[in-house]
Motif scaffolding. Sequence first.
Motif, short mmCIF file in Angstrom:
data_model
loop_
_atom_site.label_atom_id
_atom_site.label_comp_id
_atom_site.label_asym_id
_atom_site.label_seq_id
_atom_site.Cartn_x
_atom_site.Cartn_y
_atom_site.Cartn_z
N LEU A 4 0.83 -1.21 0.00
CA LEU A 4 0.00 0.00 0.00
C LEU A 4 0.87 1.26 0.00
CD1 LEU A 4 -2.77 -1.11 2.52
CD2 LEU A 4 -3.02 -0.79 0.05
N LEU A 5 1.99 1.21 0.69
CA LEU A 5 2.91 2.35 0.68
C LEU A 5 3.45 2.59 -0.72
CD1 LEU A 5 4.91 1.81 4.00
CD2 LEU A 5 3.54 3.81 3.41
N ASN A 15 0.87 4.42 -2.70
CA ASN A 15 0.86 5.83 -2.31
C ASN A 15 2.03 6.59 -2.92
OD1 ASN A 15 -1.38 5.39 -0.73
ND2 ASN A 15 -0.58 6.49 1.03
N TYR A 59 1.24 7.92 -6.21
CA TYR A 59 0.37 9.11 -6.13
C TYR A 59 1.19 10.36 -5.86
CZ TYR A 59 -2.88 12.54 -4.28
OH TYR A 59 -3.56 13.70 -4.04
N TYR A 60 2.16 10.26 -4.95
CA TYR A 60 2.95 11.44 -4.60
C TYR A 60 3.84 11.89 -5.76
CZ TYR A 60 1.49 11.36 0.26
OH TYR A 60 0.75 11.41 1.41
N GLU A 76 10.04 10.32 -0.01
CA GLU A 76 9.42 8.99 -0.02
C GLU A 76 10.40 7.94 -0.52
OE1 GLU A 76 5.83 7.89 0.28
OE2 GLU A 76 5.76 9.62 1.60
N LEU A 102 -5.84 11.52 2.17
CA LEU A 102 -4.77 10.61 1.75
C LEU A 102 -3.51 10.81 2.60
CD1 LEU A 102 -3.89 8.43 -0.30
CD2 LEU A 102 -2.94 10.28 -1.68
N TYR A 103 -3.27 12.04 3.03
CA TYR A 103 -2.09 12.31 3.85
C TYR A 103 -2.20 11.60 5.20
CZ TYR A 103 -0.95 15.99 0.47
OH TYR A 103 -0.65 16.68 -0.67
N TRP A 136 -3.96 8.88 5.69
CA TRP A 136 -3.80 7.46 5.33
C TRP A 136 -2.32 7.12 5.18
CZ3 TRP A 136 -5.48 2.83 5.49
CH2 TRP A 136 -5.17 1.87 4.53
N ASP A 137 -1.58 8.03 4.55
CA ASP A 137 -0.15 7.81 4.35
C ASP A 137 0.59 7.76 5.68
OD1 ASP A 137 2.07 7.68 2.30
OD2 ASP A 137 2.75 9.42 3.44
#
Length: 286
Positions: free
Chosen positions: A27-28, A31, A34-35, A66, A250-251, A253-254
Amino acid sequence: MDAGTATAPDLRLHRIQQAVKWTVYTLLLVNFGYYIAEDVIRGAHTLTAESTFLQWTSNFAVTMDEAAWFILLFMFELETYALSDEALKGWVARLLHGVRLVCFVMIAHTIYAYGNAVITLQPTVPVEDATHLCDLADQDLSYVYNLEYTDITQETCGGLSSATQFYRVGDDPVVSDMAGLRLERQLAWADIYEGVAWLLALLAIELVVRLQDRGVTGGALMQTAKWGKSLLYLSILGVGVHWATLSHWLYLWDEILWIGGFMAIDMNLSEWRKEMLEEEVAAVQA
């Protein structure tokens, strides 16, 4: 975990932990994509042919950050779970520590970029000869509010802001009204706090790993690092909640995922400590 000595419940728990860990890692990674896209979109509004190297790296600070965190997570996974104690010697140990040092530098650069963003946002520079956003239409400018960038055109200008005074946002070809500028400043400070908190949490993890490398399984320093890390996780989660109140779900969630990722490293460390203690007991009984 030594499958030869582990009990059936231990093995089941171990399998569950591994499944959860790799789900979080996956999942990371999603993400992360997305970033990257978010930084590219922001760059389309903030970067020009005249932008400096620092402005480019500042725009892609999240992507760099990231990437560094992913490499760190991988390095910690190798040292705390995948590699045996016998393998963690010589050039292998030096390589792992060297890569982690490079990642520390990348994360430190991100914090520097955040600090630079705070500084550039401090001046309050009014946009002259503009009492309506449409006065700035089709001038290659963007309007930002709550990190959302929109090109100012004749089609978009009427619905972006009803203010009569606008301000430059840092050194970028971006403007906002006073409410938007204040919010950009607040979010820039939130970025700095979050970055520093994560760096301190990382140092706490590094300390625990180094202590266990030396056969230390307890003591005041170990407990201080563990409790300090937990408090930092809570404060980081608080920043995530703040982002969520601004609709940046989302942040949050991250943040939850990254805390979960490093809690997985904590599970590795706990399992490692258990094995070390079992070896100590076996040595005493022998």
